[in-house]
Scaffold this motif. Structure first.
Motif, PDB file in Angstrom:
ATOM      1  N   UNK A  24       6.777  -7.699  -1.548  1.00 51.65           N
ATOM      2  CA  UNK A  24       5.396  -7.732  -2.024  1.00 51.65           C
ATOM      3  C   UNK A  24       4.645  -6.471  -1.624  1.00 51.65           C
ATOM      4  N   UNK A  25       3.677  -6.092  -2.449  1.00 55.68           N
ATOM      5  CA  UNK A  25       2.809  -4.947  -2.147  1.00 55.68           C
ATOM      6  C   UNK A  25       1.374  -5.434  -2.255  1.00 55.68           C
ATOM      7  N   UNK A  26       0.706  -5.553  -1.105  1.00 57.91           N
ATOM      8  CA  UNK A  26      -0.637  -6.106  -1.038  1.00 57.91           C
ATOM      9  C   UNK A  26      -1.579  -4.993  -0.579  1.00 57.91           C
ATOM     10  N   UNK A  27      -2.590  -4.683  -1.389  1.00 57.12           N
ATOM     11  CA  UNK A  27      -3.499  -3.589  -1.090  1.00 57.12           C
ATOM     12  C   UNK A  27      -4.513  -3.925  -0.010  1.00 57.12           C
ATOM     13  N   UNK A  28      -5.466  -3.017   0.197  1.00 55.70           N
ATOM     14  CA  UNK A  28      -6.489  -3.189   1.218  1.00 55.70           C
ATOM     15  C   UNK A  28      -7.506  -4.259   0.801  1.00 55.70           C
ATOM     16  N   UNK A  29      -8.030  -4.968   1.805  1.00 57.82           N
ATOM     17  CA  UNK A  29      -9.146  -5.912   1.625  1.00 57.82           C
ATOM     18  C   UNK A  29      -8.823  -7.012   0.616  1.00 57.82           C
ATOM     19  N   UNK A  30      -7.601  -7.457   0.608  1.00 62.73           N
ATOM     20  CA  UNK A  30      -7.178  -8.564  -0.261  1.00 62.73           C
ATOM     21  C   UNK A  30      -7.291  -9.865   0.521  1.00 62.73           C
TER      22      UNK A  30
ATOM     23  N   UNK B  23      -1.884  -4.006   3.222  1.00 64.72           N
ATOM     24  CA  UNK B  23      -2.869  -2.981   3.520  1.00 64.72           C
ATOM     25  C   UNK B  23      -3.842  -3.420   4.600  1.00 64.72           C
ATOM     26  N   UNK B  24      -4.867  -2.607   4.828  1.00 62.35           N
ATOM     27  CA  UNK B  24      -5.852  -2.874   5.870  1.00 62.35           C
ATOM     28  C   UNK B  24      -6.715  -4.082   5.513  1.00 62.35           C
ATOM     29  N   UNK B  25      -7.093  -4.833   6.547  1.00 66.18           N
ATOM     30  CA  UNK B  25      -8.089  -5.906   6.455  1.00 66.18           C
ATOM     31  C   UNK B  25      -7.693  -7.004   5.475  1.00 66.18           C
ATOM     32  N   UNK B  26      -6.411  -7.228   5.309  1.00 64.63           N
ATOM     33  CA  UNK B  26      -5.923  -8.317   4.455  1.00 64.63           C
ATOM     34  C   UNK B  26      -6.046  -9.637   5.211  1.00 64.63           C
ATOM     35  N   UNK B  27      -6.467 -10.687   4.520  1.00 67.13           N
ATOM     36  CA  UNK B  27      -6.414 -12.040   5.058  1.00 67.13           C
ATOM     37  C   UNK B  27      -5.293 -12.792   4.352  1.00 67.13           C
ATOM     38  N   UNK B  28      -4.320 -13.236   5.117  1.00 68.32           N
ATOM     39  CA  UNK B  28      -3.331 -14.200   4.625  1.00 68.32           C
ATOM     40  C   UNK B  28      -3.726 -15.538   5.235  1.00 68.32           C
TER      41      UNK B  28
ATOM     42  N   UNK C 266     -13.828   2.960  15.591  1.00 69.95           N
ATOM     43  CA  UNK C 266     -13.419   1.665  16.111  1.00 69.95           C
ATOM     44  C   UNK C 266     -12.154   1.175  15.391  1.00 69.95           C
ATOM     45  N   UNK C 267     -11.416   0.324  16.072  1.00 69.05           N
ATOM     46  CA  UNK C 267     -10.174  -0.221  15.512  1.00 69.05           C
ATOM     47  C   UNK C 267     -10.298  -1.737  15.371  1.00 69.05           C
ATOM     48  N   UNK C 268      -9.890  -2.249  14.228  1.00 67.98           N
ATOM     49  CA  UNK C 268      -9.851  -3.690  14.009  1.00 67.98           C
ATOM     50  C   UNK C 268      -8.461  -4.202  14.398  1.00 67.98           C
ATOM     51  N   UNK C 269      -8.446  -5.191  15.268  1.00 68.03           N
ATOM     52  CA  UNK C 269      -7.180  -5.708  15.765  1.00 68.03           C
ATOM     53  C   UNK C 269      -6.446  -6.500  14.686  1.00 68.03           C
TER      54      UNK C 269
ATOM     55  N   UNK D 153       5.428  -4.570   6.918  1.00 63.70           N
ATOM     56  CA  UNK D 153       4.495  -3.578   7.459  1.00 63.70           C
ATOM     57  C   UNK D 153       3.070  -4.086   7.292  1.00 63.70           C
ATOM     58  N   UNK D 154       2.297  -3.986   8.391  1.00 59.14           N
ATOM     59  CA  UNK D 154       0.936  -4.514   8.414  1.00 59.14           C
ATOM     60  C   UNK D 154      -0.061  -3.394   8.640  1.00 59.14           C
ATOM     61  N   UNK D 155      -1.119  -3.364   7.832  1.00 63.40           N
ATOM     62  CA  UNK D 155      -2.193  -2.408   8.037  1.00 63.40           C
ATOM     63  C   UNK D 155      -3.120  -2.833   9.169  1.00 63.40           C
TER      64      UNK D 155
END
Length: 222
Positions: free
Chosen positions: A144-150, A129-134, A92-95, A109-111
């Motif tokens: 900036x470099x923001x990792x996954x699930x931040x 990264x993936x599944x980031x909430x801003x 499955x893909x998360x939009x 660039x957006x994961x």
């Protein structure tokens, strides 16, 4: 190209904001999956059908739908990440969702599954990264470099060239000074200013106390 319909995961506070964003973007929402609503026999939530618990997703082919993660992100709660990992493994893909009022600079660039809420600014050449909430009104400056699930909470500010590793939580109104790096899972409390590198899983909550001001300093006495 027509976008795939969406199923929303969760029915808490963050899910309300995500649902509003989906509707602003004119995305078709098939329904919401939430165990709590399903157990109570509730059939509709905020005008969309309750499809059941999370297993209801598996009735839909992964290539026919997209998922929106409505689970919030708090320190010590890994449910959002676990659901993301579980369903991406199943194909499955998360939009990825970007509020129309957000501003994204060149080279950003957006994961997968990134959520950019109202009033956010992301400046040039930042990577998420993936599944980031801003969250609402967050500011991320250049490179900036923001990792996954931040999760970067409402009103937080990251100066240029800040690096944030996977699974960090940056609280509301926090400030990260230019070039500072945060290790994996680090937590920055609300309103806290980070002046130097934080190791993995370190929790920085609140500012160190300042010495009291002597209001009589420099006054003349007879």
């Amino acid at each position: 190209m027509k976008q795939a319909p969406v199923i929303l995961l969760g029915a808490g506070g963050h899910a309300k904001v995500v649902l509003d964003l989906l509707q602003i973007l004119n995305r078709q929402v098939l329904g919401v999956c939430d165990p709590g609503l399903a157990d109570k026999g509730i059939q509709q939530w905020r005008g969309v059908p309750v499809l059941g618990n999370d297993t209801a997703i598996e009735q839909y082919h992964p290539h026919r739908i997209e998922l929106a993660n409505g689970i919030g992100s708090l320190p010590g709660n890994s449910l959002r990440r676990r659901l993301h990992d579980q369903y991406t493994r199943q194909g499955y893909c998360f939009t990825t969702l970007i509020h129309p009022s957000a501003v994204l600079g060149s080279g950003v660039k957006l994961g997968q599954g990134v959520q950019v809420m109202a009033g956010v600014i992301v400046q040039a050449d930042t990577q998420l990264g993936d599944s980031v909430i801003l969250n609402t009104g967050a500011r991320i400056d250049h490179d900036g470099r923001i990792g996954h699930h931040v999760h970067i909470a409402p009103g937080a500010v990251l100066s240029g060239d800040a690096w944030v590793a996977n699974e960090c939580h940056i609280g509301p109104g926090a400030v990260i000074i230019q070039g500072v790096k945060l290790g994996q899972g680090a937590v920055v409390g609300a309103g806290t200013t980070v002046l130097s590198e934080l190791p993995a899983h370190y929790q920085l909550t609140g500012q160190p106390p300042r010495p009291p001001v002597d209001l009589n300093m420099g006054s003349k006495t007879s």
